[in-house]
Design an enzyme around this catalytic site. Structure first.
Site, PDB file in Angstrom:
ATOM      1  N   LYS A   1     -11.035   0.496  13.682  1.00 54.96           N
ATOM      2  CA  LYS A   1      -9.788   1.049  14.236  1.00 54.96           C
ATOM      3  C   LYS A   1      -9.902   1.228  15.748  1.00 54.96           C
ATOM      4  O   LYS A   1      -8.921   1.077  16.469  1.00 54.96           O
ATOM      5  CB  LYS A   1      -9.476   2.383  13.558  1.00 54.96           C
ATOM      6  CG  LYS A   1      -9.099   2.243  12.091  1.00 54.96           C
ATOM      7  CD  LYS A   1      -7.784   1.506  11.923  1.00 54.96           C
ATOM      8  CE  LYS A   1      -7.336   1.459  10.469  1.00 54.96           C
ATOM      9  NZ  LYS A   1      -6.048   0.795  10.280  1.00 54.96           N
TER      10      LYS A   1
ATOM     11  N   ASN B   1      -4.763 -11.614  14.768  1.00 57.91           N
ATOM     12  CA  ASN B   1      -3.734 -12.535  14.270  1.00 57.91           C
ATOM     13  C   ASN B   1      -2.328 -11.962  14.452  1.00 57.91           C
ATOM     14  O   ASN B   1      -1.397 -12.670  14.835  1.00 57.91           O
ATOM     15  CB  ASN B   1      -3.957 -12.830  12.784  1.00 57.91           C
ATOM     16  CG  ASN B   1      -5.105 -13.795  12.574  1.00 57.91           C
ATOM     17  OD1 ASN B   1      -5.460 -14.553  13.480  1.00 57.91           O
ATOM     18  ND2 ASN B   1      -5.703 -13.756  11.389  1.00 57.91           N
TER      19      ASN B   1
ATOM     20  N   GLY C   1       0.828  -1.212   0.000  1.00 61.32           N
ATOM     21  CA  GLY C   1       0.000   0.000   0.000  1.00 61.32           C
ATOM     22  C   GLY C   1       0.856   1.252   0.000  1.00 61.32           C
ATOM     23  O   GLY C   1       2.088   1.195  -0.013  1.00 61.32           O
ATOM     24  N   PHE C   2       0.178   2.387   0.040  1.00 66.00           N
ATOM     25  CA  PHE C   2       0.854   3.688   0.037  1.00 66.00           C
ATOM     26  C   PHE C   2       1.832   3.790   1.224  1.00 66.00           C
ATOM     27  O   PHE C   2       3.055   3.891   1.034  1.00 66.00           O
ATOM     28  CB  PHE C   2      -0.238   4.771   0.071  1.00 66.00           C
ATOM     29  CG  PHE C   2       0.208   6.141   0.437  1.00 66.00           C
ATOM     30  CD1 PHE C   2       1.332   6.715  -0.144  1.00 66.00           C
ATOM     31  CD2 PHE C   2      -0.519   6.899   1.357  1.00 66.00           C
ATOM     32  CE1 PHE C   2       1.728   8.010   0.199  1.00 66.00           C
ATOM     33  CE2 PHE C   2      -0.137   8.186   1.693  1.00 66.00           C
ATOM     34  CZ  PHE C   2       0.997   8.739   1.127  1.00 66.00           C
TER      35      PHE C   2
ATOM     36  N   TYR D   1     -15.057   1.640   9.235  1.00 69.69           N
ATOM     37  CA  TYR D   1     -13.615   1.934   9.349  1.00 69.69           C
ATOM     38  C   TYR D   1     -13.293   2.435  10.760  1.00 69.69           C
ATOM     39  O   TYR D   1     -12.397   1.931  11.424  1.00 69.69           O
ATOM     40  CB  TYR D   1     -13.259   2.985   8.300  1.00 69.69           C
ATOM     41  CG  TYR D   1     -11.799   3.373   8.254  1.00 69.69           C
ATOM     42  CD1 TYR D   1     -10.827   2.450   7.856  1.00 69.69           C
ATOM     43  CD2 TYR D   1     -11.387   4.661   8.579  1.00 69.69           C
ATOM     44  CE1 TYR D   1      -9.484   2.813   7.792  1.00 69.69           C
ATOM     45  CE2 TYR D   1     -10.054   5.029   8.516  1.00 69.69           C
ATOM     46  CZ  TYR D   1      -9.104   4.106   8.117  1.00 69.69           C
ATOM     47  OH  TYR D   1      -7.780   4.468   8.046  1.00 69.69           O
TER      48      TYR D   1
HETATM   49  P1  NAD Z   1      -3.549   1.516   1.194  1.00 70.28           P
HETATM   50  O1  NAD Z   1      -4.887   1.045   0.774  1.00 70.28           O
HETATM   51  O2  NAD Z   1      -2.651   2.132   0.182  1.00 70.28           O
HETATM   52  O3  NAD Z   1      -2.737   0.333   1.895  1.00 70.28           O
HETATM   53  C1  NAD Z   1      -3.348  -0.662   2.660  1.00 70.28           C
HETATM   54  C2  NAD Z   1      -2.773  -2.004   2.227  1.00 70.28           C
HETATM   55  O4  NAD Z   1      -3.354  -3.034   3.033  1.00 70.28           O
HETATM   56  C3  NAD Z   1      -3.104  -2.334   0.776  1.00 70.28           C
HETATM   57  O5  NAD Z   1      -1.928  -2.660   0.088  1.00 70.28           O
HETATM   58  C4  NAD Z   1      -4.074  -3.518   0.880  1.00 70.28           C
HETATM   59  O6  NAD Z   1      -3.989  -4.382  -0.235  1.00 70.28           O
HETATM   60  C5  NAD Z   1      -3.622  -4.152   2.183  1.00 70.28           C
HETATM   61  N1  NAD Z   1      -4.671  -4.959   2.836  1.00 70.28           N
HETATM   62  C6  NAD Z   1      -5.962  -4.613   3.116  1.00 70.28           C
HETATM   63  N2  NAD Z   1      -6.592  -5.637   3.702  1.00 70.28           N
HETATM   64  C7  NAD Z   1      -5.693  -6.651   3.814  1.00 70.28           C
HETATM   65  C8  NAD Z   1      -5.731  -7.963   4.345  1.00 70.28           C
HETATM   66  N3  NAD Z   1      -6.863  -8.486   4.876  1.00 70.28           N
HETATM   67  N4  NAD Z   1      -4.616  -8.732   4.299  1.00 70.28           N
HETATM   68  C9  NAD Z   1      -3.462  -8.260   3.770  1.00 70.28           C
HETATM   69  N5  NAD Z   1      -3.361  -7.009   3.244  1.00 70.28           N
HETATM   70  C10 NAD Z   1      -4.463  -6.221   3.271  1.00 70.28           C
HETATM   71  O7  NAD Z   1      -3.762   2.518   2.426  1.00 70.28           O
HETATM   72  P2  NAD Z   1      -2.715   3.456   3.191  1.00 70.28           P
HETATM   73  O8  NAD Z   1      -3.133   4.848   2.976  1.00 70.28           O
HETATM   74  O9  NAD Z   1      -1.323   3.031   2.877  1.00 70.28           O
HETATM   75  O10 NAD Z   1      -3.042   3.074   4.700  1.00 70.28           O
HETATM   76  C11 NAD Z   1      -2.234   2.144   5.421  1.00 70.28           C
HETATM   77  C12 NAD Z   1      -2.672   2.083   6.868  1.00 70.28           C
HETATM   78  O11 NAD Z   1      -2.557   3.368   7.477  1.00 70.28           O
HETATM   79  C13 NAD Z   1      -4.121   1.647   7.054  1.00 70.28           C
HETATM   80  O12 NAD Z   1      -4.220   0.802   8.183  1.00 70.28           O
HETATM   81  C14 NAD Z   1      -4.853   2.944   7.311  1.00 70.28           C
HETATM   82  O13 NAD Z   1      -5.995   2.742   8.091  1.00 70.28           O
HETATM   83  C15 NAD Z   1      -3.794   3.766   8.038  1.00 70.28           C
HETATM   84  N6  NAD Z   1      -4.016   5.217   7.864  1.00 70.28           N
HETATM   85  C16 NAD Z   1      -3.687   5.845   6.703  1.00 70.28           C
HETATM   86  C17 NAD Z   1      -3.909   7.209   6.576  1.00 70.28           C
HETATM   87  C18 NAD Z   1      -3.517   7.976   5.326  1.00 70.28           C
HETATM   88  O14 NAD Z   1      -3.628   9.203   5.316  1.00 70.28           O
HETATM   89  N7  NAD Z   1      -3.057   7.340   4.282  1.00 70.28           N
HETATM   90  C19 NAD Z   1      -4.474   7.924   7.627  1.00 70.28           C
HETATM   91  C20 NAD Z   1      -4.822   7.236   8.785  1.00 70.28           C
HETATM   92  C21 NAD Z   1      -4.563   5.874   8.905  1.00 70.28           C
END
Ligand code: NAD
Length: 325
Positions: free
Chosen positions: A153, A103, A14-15, A149
């Site tokens: 969390k 997990n 992910g990002f 969501y």
């Molecule tokens: P994203 O969607 O780019 O990355 C999330 C990754 O998790 C993806 O690659 C997805 O394929 C993987 N994923 C989802 N469910 C899964 C599962 N059951 N098993 C294995 N992989 C799984 O999102 P992001 O922006 O990189 O966010 C990453 C984390 O940071 C998340 O937990 C999100 O809640 C948290 N977050 C992000 C932000 C933000 O501004 N980007 C803000 C607050 C919290």
């Protein structure tokens, strides 16, 4: 010589997960990435596959996780993160926050690893306290569309504290505020990539409501530094990491408009349900405990992000949101 640290990162494709992989690789760690690619992209970590100290498993963390050998750290970042995703896959979102976290905590306990979980400013819901300190309990609608969501969390934080208290697992909780930078998806439904995508396609910029709702955007490198410091601290309660530099969405749309030399017009559309009106982190704790504060201002971060998207192949500007089955 100190032994190489072994780090498991869920949501690695992910990002944020991909930037964390880069950082821990740079720090000389052995990084094990897990992702089921539901919202992530392998391209984000393609450059790491040739490295000896990187492994990747295409796996759903809501299923049992087996990792051979020792682990020092687990960073649990797997979760759909933007409304456009979690509104379409609400059950997976709840499951990854609940069973996925469970997990990972079980694995942390078995391996005696320190675990950091990615929580979010969304635990504050539509906040009645401004800016939000870690002591604020939030204003969340559990049965509203975003509840899947926010409550996932909140449960994640709760089970993480329970494992800390009852099983003595060494845990950290980061509450992440809006973060942006290269490798975001242009079509993830959030304001910043949506605006950049619109100007790069030569379309109008769509602002929801009257644009008076505020956001505070943190550049990804600053966030990763904050997470790195929190992981290495000894503080177990939640810590806000974000940039307190707040801006209204209308002013922000104007900043993006300027990046494109004012070619796109700003237009207004109705506000979606439960869209938070204001968000701004109080980062006193991060400053005091971690000596952390953001270093990259919006002008610099936006330019880097804009250039990243501008240099992507043209088709990338027209990708449709992911379709989930
Ligand atoms: P994203 O969607 O780019 O990355 C999330 C990754 O998790 C993806 O690659 C997805 O394929 C993987 N994923 C989802 N469910 C899964 C599962 N059951 N098993 C294995 N992989 C799984 O999102 P992001 O922006 O990189 O966010 C990453 C984390 O940071 C998340 O937990 C999100 O809640 C948290 N977050 C992000 C932000 C933000 O501004 N980007 C803000 C607050 C919290």
């Amino acid at each position: 010589m100190a032994q190489q640290k072994r780090v498991l990162i869920t949501g690695a494709a992910g990002f944020l997960g991909s930037h964390l992989c880069d950082r821990f690789i740079r720090e000389g760690c052995h990084v094990i990435g897990i992702d089921n690619l539901i919202t992530g992209e392998l391209q984000n970590i393609e450059h790491l596959f040739k490295l000896e100290n990187f492994e990747f498993y295409h796996h759903d963390v809501t299923k049992f996780i087996h990792i051979s050998g020792e682990l020092d750290y687990i960073l649990h970042f797997a979760s759909p993160a933007s409304p456009i995703d979690y509104l379409k896959i609400p059950i997976q979102t709840l499951k990854v926050g609940a069973m996925g976290t469970h997990n990972c905590l079980g694995l942390a306990k078995a391996k005696n690893a320190r675990m950091l979980v990615a929580s979010t400013s969304e635990v504050y819901g539509d906040p009645q306290v401004h800016p939000q300190t870690e002591e604020y309990w939030g204003n969340v609608n559990p049965v509203g569309p975003r509840g899947v969501y926010d409550e996932a969390k909140r449960y994640m934080e709760s089970i993480t504290m329970a494992y800390h208290t009852f099983h003595k697992v060494d845990t950290r909780i980061v509450r992440i505020f809006n973060t942006y930078g290269p490798r975001m998806r242009l079509n993830d439904g959030r304001a910043l990539p949506a605006f950049i995508g619109q100007v790069l396609r030569g379309e109008n910029i769509t602002v929801f409501g009257d644009g008076s709702q505020t956001r505070s955007f943190c550049f990804v490198d600053d966030l990763v530094e904050g997470i790195y410091r929190l992981l290495h601290s000894d503080y177990v309660m939640p810590v806000n990491i974000g940039n307190p530099d707040e801006i209204s969405l209308l002013d922000f749309a104007k900043e993006i408009q300027q990046l494109s030399n004012g070619k796109s017009e700003i237009i207004f559309e109705p506000l979606p349900i439960d869209d938070p009106k204001q968000r701004q982190p109080d980062i006193t704790k991060a400053k005091q405990l971690l000596g952390w504060e953001p270093k990259i201002d919006r002008k610099e971060g936006l330019q880097v992000t804009y250039n990243y998207f501008k240099n992507l192949p043209a088709e990338a500007l027209y990708l449709q949101p992911k379709v989930f089955n």
